[in-house]
Motif scaffolding. Structure first.
Motif, PDB file in Angstrom:
ATOM      1  N   GLY A 186      -4.011 -28.633   3.274  1.00 25.35           N
ATOM      2  CA  GLY A 186      -3.766 -28.901   4.686  1.00 25.35           C
ATOM      3  C   GLY A 186      -4.922 -29.597   5.374  1.00 25.35           C
ATOM      4  N   THR A 187      -6.134 -29.465   4.822  1.00 23.36           N
ATOM      5  CA  THR A 187      -7.313 -30.106   5.399  1.00 23.36           C
ATOM      6  C   THR A 187      -8.147 -30.708   4.276  1.00 23.36           C
ATOM      7  OG1 THR A 187      -8.575 -28.032   5.292  1.00 23.36           O
ATOM      8  CG2 THR A 187      -7.426 -28.525   7.364  1.00 23.36           C
ATOM      9  N   TYR A 188      -9.007 -31.654   4.647  1.00 24.39           N
ATOM     10  CA  TYR A 188      -9.902 -32.257   3.654  1.00 24.39           C
ATOM     11  C   TYR A 188     -10.975 -31.269   3.225  1.00 24.39           C
ATOM     12  CZ  TYR A 188      -7.796 -36.772   4.664  1.00 24.39           C
ATOM     13  OH  TYR A 188      -6.913 -37.812   4.799  1.00 24.39           O
ATOM     14  N   SER A 189     -11.273 -31.265   1.928  1.00 25.55           N
ATOM     15  CA  SER A 189     -12.225 -30.311   1.381  1.00 25.55           C
ATOM     16  C   SER A 189     -13.651 -30.863   1.305  1.00 25.55           C
ATOM     17  CB  SER A 189     -11.784 -29.873  -0.017  1.00 25.55           C
ATOM     18  OG  SER A 189     -11.624 -30.990  -0.876  1.00 25.55           O
ATOM     19  N   LEU A 190     -13.819 -32.150   1.621  1.00 21.91           N
ATOM     20  CA  LEU A 190     -15.159 -32.738   1.638  1.00 21.91           C
ATOM     21  C   LEU A 190     -15.121 -34.043   2.426  1.00 21.91           C
ATOM     22  CD1 LEU A 190     -15.970 -34.434  -1.787  1.00 21.91           C
ATOM     23  CD2 LEU A 190     -13.684 -33.893  -1.044  1.00 21.91           C
ATOM     24  N   ASN A 191     -16.298 -34.533   2.771  1.00 21.64           N
ATOM     25  CA  ASN A 191     -16.414 -35.830   3.429  1.00 21.64           C
ATOM     26  C   ASN A 191     -16.454 -36.904   2.345  1.00 21.64           C
ATOM     27  OD1 ASN A 191     -16.654 -34.555   5.963  1.00 21.64           O
ATOM     28  ND2 ASN A 191     -18.842 -34.277   5.660  1.00 21.64           N
ATOM     29  N   SER A 192     -15.298 -37.442   1.985  1.00 19.13           N
ATOM     30  CA  SER A 192     -15.232 -38.343   0.835  1.00 19.13           C
ATOM     31  C   SER A 192     -15.230 -39.814   1.213  1.00 19.13           C
ATOM     32  CB  SER A 192     -13.981 -38.036   0.003  1.00 19.13           C
ATOM     33  OG  SER A 192     -12.813 -38.180   0.784  1.00 19.13           O
ATOM     34  N   SER A 193     -14.808 -40.150   2.405  1.00 20.09           N
ATOM     35  CA  SER A 193     -14.760 -41.544   2.827  1.00 20.09           C
ATOM     36  C   SER A 193     -14.540 -41.572   4.331  1.00 20.09           C
ATOM     37  CB  SER A 193     -13.635 -42.295   2.103  1.00 20.09           C
ATOM     38  OG  SER A 193     -12.379 -41.753   2.443  1.00 20.09           O
ATOM     39  N   PRO A 194     -14.723 -42.737   4.975  1.00 20.19           N
ATOM     40  CA  PRO A 194     -14.445 -42.818   6.414  1.00 20.19           C
ATOM     41  C   PRO A 194     -13.014 -42.371   6.717  1.00 20.19           C
ATOM     42  CG  PRO A 194     -15.591 -44.782   5.674  1.00 20.19           C
ATOM     43  CD  PRO A 194     -15.254 -43.996   4.431  1.00 20.19           C
ATOM     44  N   GLY A 195     -12.891 -41.454   7.655  1.00 20.65           N
ATOM     45  CA  GLY A 195     -11.577 -40.938   8.003  1.00 20.65           C
ATOM     46  C   GLY A 195     -11.198 -39.682   7.251  1.00 20.65           C
ATOM     47  N   HIS A 196     -11.922 -39.361   6.179  1.00 24.62           N
ATOM     48  CA  HIS A 196     -11.702 -38.130   5.425  1.00 24.62           C
ATOM     49  C   HIS A 196     -12.860 -37.186   5.739  1.00 24.62           C
ATOM     50  CE1 HIS A 196      -8.963 -40.109   2.133  1.00 24.62           C
ATOM     51  NE2 HIS A 196      -8.587 -40.367   3.364  1.00 24.62           N
ATOM     52  N   VAL A 197     -12.662 -36.317   6.713  1.00 22.44           N
ATOM     53  CA  VAL A 197     -13.722 -35.464   7.231  1.00 22.44           C
ATOM     54  C   VAL A 197     -13.398 -34.011   6.890  1.00 22.44           C
ATOM     55  CG1 VAL A 197     -14.968 -34.732   9.299  1.00 22.44           C
ATOM     56  CG2 VAL A 197     -14.156 -37.098   9.098  1.00 22.44           C
ATOM     57  N   PHE A 198     -14.387 -33.311   6.367  1.00 20.82           N
ATOM     58  CA  PHE A 198     -14.199 -31.919   5.981  1.00 20.82           C
ATOM     59  C   PHE A 198     -13.576 -31.111   7.116  1.00 20.82           C
ATOM     60  CE2 PHE A 198     -15.692 -27.515   5.902  1.00 20.82           C
ATOM     61  CZ  PHE A 198     -15.231 -27.115   4.661  1.00 20.82           C
ATOM     62  N   GLY A 199     -12.503 -30.390   6.788  1.00 21.02           N
ATOM     63  CA  GLY A 199     -11.843 -29.520   7.757  1.00 21.02           C
ATOM     64  C   GLY A 199     -10.805 -30.184   8.619  1.00 21.02           C
ATOM     65  N   GLU A 200     -10.749 -31.527   8.606  1.00 18.35           N
ATOM     66  CA  GLU A 200      -9.752 -32.229   9.393  1.00 18.35           C
ATOM     67  C   GLU A 200      -8.422 -32.282   8.632  1.00 18.35           C
ATOM     68  OE1 GLU A 200      -9.969 -33.584  12.577  1.00 18.35           O
ATOM     69  OE2 GLU A 200     -11.801 -32.370  12.575  1.00 18.35           O
ATOM     70  N   PRO A 201      -7.286 -32.391   9.342  1.00 19.96           N
ATOM     71  CA  PRO A 201      -5.987 -32.456   8.656  1.00 19.96           C
ATOM     72  C   PRO A 201      -5.902 -33.660   7.725  1.00 19.96           C
ATOM     73  CG  PRO A 201      -5.696 -32.031  11.007  1.00 19.96           C
ATOM     74  CD  PRO A 201      -7.145 -32.366  10.804  1.00 19.96           C
ATOM     75  N   THR A 202      -5.266 -33.478   6.576  1.00 15.79           N
ATOM     76  CA  THR A 202      -5.089 -34.585   5.637  1.00 15.79           C
ATOM     77  C   THR A 202      -3.912 -35.454   6.059  1.00 15.79           C
ATOM     78  OG1 THR A 202      -3.529 -33.458   4.176  1.00 15.79           O
ATOM     79  CG2 THR A 202      -5.873 -33.074   3.788  1.00 15.79           C
ATOM     80  N   ASP A 203      -3.847 -36.638   5.479  1.00 17.04           N
ATOM     81  CA  ASP A 203      -2.718 -37.530   5.744  1.00 17.04           C
ATOM     82  C   ASP A 203      -1.554 -37.292   4.783  1.00 17.04           C
ATOM     83  OD1 ASP A 203      -3.999 -38.926   7.815  1.00 17.04           O
ATOM     84  OD2 ASP A 203      -5.048 -40.199   6.366  1.00 17.04           O
ATOM     85  N   TYR A 204      -1.798 -36.529   3.708  1.00 19.30           N
ATOM     86  CA  TYR A 204      -0.806 -36.451   2.637  1.00 19.30           C
ATOM     87  C   TYR A 204      -0.460 -35.023   2.222  1.00 19.30           C
ATOM     88  CZ  TYR A 204      -3.261 -40.893   2.328  1.00 19.30           C
ATOM     89  OH  TYR A 204      -3.880 -42.072   2.631  1.00 19.30           O
ATOM     90  N   GLY A 205      -1.008 -34.013   2.886  1.00 17.66           N
ATOM     91  CA  GLY A 205      -0.821 -32.637   2.454  1.00 17.66           C
ATOM     92  C   GLY A 205       0.583 -32.113   2.715  1.00 17.66           C
ATOM     93  N   VAL A 206       1.055 -31.273   1.824  1.00 17.28           N
ATOM     94  CA  VAL A 206       2.321 -30.573   2.022  1.00 17.28           C
ATOM     95  C   VAL A 206       2.171 -29.507   3.105  1.00 17.28           C
ATOM     96  CG1 VAL A 206       4.015 -29.065   0.911  1.00 17.28           C
ATOM     97  CG2 VAL A 206       3.076 -30.997  -0.335  1.00 17.28           C
ATOM     98  N   LEU A 207       0.974 -28.916   3.190  1.00 16.89           N
ATOM     99  CA  LEU A 207       0.711 -27.879   4.185  1.00 16.89           C
ATOM    100  C   LEU A 207       0.084 -28.472   5.444  1.00 16.89           C
ATOM    101  CD1 LEU A 207      -0.775 -25.084   1.904  1.00 16.89           C
ATOM    102  CD2 LEU A 207       1.532 -25.188   2.866  1.00 16.89           C
ATOM    103  N   ALA A 208       0.334 -27.791   6.567  1.00 18.75           N
ATOM    104  CA  ALA A 208      -0.323 -28.142   7.827  1.00 18.75           C
ATOM    105  C   ALA A 208      -1.773 -27.670   7.798  1.00 18.75           C
ATOM    106  CB  ALA A 208       0.431 -27.513   8.992  1.00 18.75           C
ATOM    107  N   ALA A 209      -2.519 -27.988   8.851  1.00 18.76           N
ATOM    108  CA  ALA A 209      -3.946 -27.674   8.879  1.00 18.76           C
ATOM    109  C   ALA A 209      -4.225 -26.173   8.854  1.00 18.76           C
ATOM    110  CB  ALA A 209      -4.592 -28.303  10.110  1.00 18.76           C
ATOM    111  N   ASP A 210      -3.226 -25.332   9.179  1.00 23.49           N
ATOM    112  CA  ASP A 210      -3.441 -23.886   9.104  1.00 23.49           C
ATOM    113  C   ASP A 210      -3.298 -23.342   7.695  1.00 23.49           C
ATOM    114  OD1 ASP A 210      -0.719 -24.003   8.630  1.00 23.49           O
ATOM    115  OD2 ASP A 210      -0.148 -22.961  10.472  1.00 23.49           O
TER     116      ASP A 210
END
Length: 228
Positions: free
Chosen positions: A195-219
């Motif tokens: 539901g959230t990014y697990s690391l700061n991997s690239s611009p726009g992919h910030v740890f703890g922020e919602p992912t663009d592709y996850g099956v789960l929501a940020a909770d």
């Protein structure tokens, strides 16, 4: 991701790492397979773009079929009970080369091909099930036809779409792809559940922020996009 070698390590070191892992877990019954490389694709090596192919493609063309065969046999010499998982080229979606040149390992019955597919993999296709079925059948679906020289299992190890269902992917591509998996009786793994990014991997992919592709929501409890 990329080639199985680069400017920092040669193919021999890549194979040695696989063999060491096979040796470490040889007595562990829960370790059943070794996937050789994720999403083989073009990479910059020593300042030159190298594009992998399936089989000999010229003196400078990296041959993924040959490298996978060498690595698979080296692993099986240490742990012959393991499955050897070989993905396609072009970001893991192209296994057309196996039609004429299948992987042959020294231990029979150990080969599994893996395939990836996303809503953006074939953007030029008409948005119909028939078009998707034909394209996937040519790319890797043909491999499960019984009693052919190339016949082998296919594990669809990655597939997915956008969490927000943009480009009507959840109403069209998603059900069509699930239908293809069901009709072909493919085993699969989705990317991604997070539901959230697990690391700061690239611009726009910030740890703890919602992912663009996850099956789960940020909770990490409810489905993304209300379950659409």
């Amino acid at each position: 991701n990329g080639l199985w070698y680069n400017a920092r390590w040669p193919e021999s070191q890549w194979i040695a790492a696989h063999v060491e892992l096979a040796r470490r877990y040889v007595a562990q019954p829960w370790v059943v397979a070794s996937e050789l490389r994720n999403e083989v694709r073009h990479s910059l090596v020593h300042g030159t773009w190298q594009v992998p192919g399936w089989g000999p493609g010229g003196p400078a063309a990296p041959d993924w079929h040959a490298a996978a065969t060498r690595a698979g046999n080296a692993i099986l010499a240490t742990s012959p009970q393991l499955l050897i998982v070989v993905g396609g080229v072009d970001w893991g979606k192209d296994l057309t080369g196996a039609y004429h040149l299948p992987v042959r390992l020294q231990v029979p019955g150990r080969l599994v091909y893996s395939a990836h597919c996303y809503v953006w993999s074939y953007e030029e296709l008409p948005n119909t099930y028939e078009a998707l079925k034909a394209r996937l059948g040519k790319a890797w679906g043909y491999l499960v036809q019984p009693d052919q020289p190339y016949t082998a299992p296919v594990f669809v190890s990655e597939f997915g779409t956008f969490s927000d269902c943009r480009h009507v992917s959840c109403s069209r591509w998603w059900p069509d792809f699930l239908r293809y998996l069901e009709e072909g009786d493919y085993d699969w793994a989705i990317w991604q559940g997070d539901g959230t990014y697990s690391l700061n991997s690239s611009p726009g992919h910030v740890f703890g922020e919602p992912t663009d592709y996850g099956v789960l929501a940020a909770d990490w409890k409810t489905p993304a996009n209300g379950g659409e």
